[in-house]
Design a protein around this motif. Sequence first.
Motif, mmCIF file in Angstrom:
data_model
loop_
_atom_site.group_PDB
_atom_site.id
_atom_site.type_symbol
_atom_site.label_atom_id
_atom_site.label_comp_id
_atom_site.label_asym_id
_atom_site.label_seq_id
_atom_site.Cartn_x
_atom_site.Cartn_y
_atom_site.Cartn_z
ATOM 1 N N GLU A 1 0.771 -1.306 0.087
ATOM 2 C CA GLU A 1 0.057 -0.086 0.029
ATOM 3 C C GLU A 1 0.852 1.080 -0.075
ATOM 4 O O GLU A 1 0.356 2.410 -0.597
ATOM 5 N N SER A 2 1.823 1.250 0.730
ATOM 6 C CA SER A 2 2.518 2.519 0.911
ATOM 7 C C SER A 2 4.165 2.564 0.841
ATOM 8 O O SER A 2 4.834 3.345 0.960
ATOM 9 N N SER A 3 4.653 1.144 0.521
ATOM 10 C CA SER A 3 6.039 0.879 0.968
ATOM 11 C C SER A 3 6.827 1.341 1.902
ATOM 12 O O SER A 3 7.915 1.567 1.995
ATOM 13 N N ASN B 1 -5.000 -9.302 0.633
ATOM 14 C CA ASN B 1 -3.881 -9.891 -0.088
ATOM 15 C C ASN B 1 -3.983 -8.577 -1.520
ATOM 16 O O ASN B 1 -3.098 -8.855 -2.298
ATOM 17 N N SER B 2 -4.740 -7.555 -1.206
ATOM 18 C CA SER B 2 -5.087 -6.839 -2.377
ATOM 19 C C SER B 2 -5.664 -5.425 -1.956
ATOM 20 O O SER B 2 -5.867 -5.563 -0.749
ATOM 21 N N ALA B 3 -6.040 -4.612 -2.810
ATOM 22 C CA ALA B 3 -6.930 -3.534 -2.333
ATOM 23 C C ALA B 3 -7.924 -3.927 -1.366
ATOM 24 O O ALA B 3 -8.694 -4.785 -1.725
ATOM 25 N N TYR C 1 -10.298 -2.536 10.974
ATOM 26 C CA TYR C 1 -11.372 -2.526 9.765
ATOM 27 C C TYR C 1 -11.043 -3.875 9.027
ATOM 28 O O TYR C 1 -12.211 -4.586 8.844
ATOM 29 N N ALA C 2 -10.040 -4.397 8.672
ATOM 30 C CA ALA C 2 -9.773 -5.564 8.034
ATOM 31 C C ALA C 2 -10.354 -6.747 8.921
ATOM 32 O O ALA C 2 -11.002 -7.887 8.197
#
Length: 234
Positions: free
Chosen positions: A162-164, A231-233, A219-220
């Motif tokens: 997501e952000s490195s 595993n994705s957006a 949230y997840a």
Amino acid sequence: MSKTSTPGQIRRLTKAHKMSFAAVATIGAAALAATLVPAGTADAGTTVAAAPVAWTQAVEGVQAKTVQHLSMQSKLATDAAKLEAAVKAKAAAAAAKAKADAEAAAKAKKDREAKAAASRSTVRKPVYANNLDGWIKESLAIMKAHKIPGTYNGLYKNIMRESSGNPRAINNWDINAQNGVPSKGLLQVIKPTFLAYHVPGTPLDQYHPVANIVAAANYAADRYGSIDNVNSAY
């Protein structure tokens, strides 16, 4: 030629002399008795027996010594009572001090033991490094306290996608950005999601690395069961 006295003459002189001596003794005794009678107290026919001066003085001396002795005895008794009272007071003070010292020592020992027990039972807050590794570890500790599932690897893989690992990352091009709520932070959460799943005790700052991670993991977990399942957006 001298005149020689006969034995009869000597006897007569001796008898005369004895009579003279008796008269003198009688007169002297009367004079002594008269001197011992106070003026104006004797009258005719009254016989006054006066004590000898030496005897009176001896009695007065004994009385004076008796008074002095009694006074000394009283003083000695008073001094002894004072000494006894002082000894008792000193002993009582020493006992009180010993008791106070013992109580103070017992209290100090109890305080030390209580402090040591509190120190042993207190969980010290660990110090985390101000980097990605430290942020993930601190987030996992908070997640565990709030029963939010997730692992180090699950958080790390999603952060890197997501952000490195950049806590100031922001997405200004997707649909969320177009709607005015861009995704921000390590796990790229939008503001409404961050506020809805914010975990108490963390800063209310979308860019804060730990606050961002635990809100996204919360949230997840609500939507996917765990951040590990993402595993994705999302």
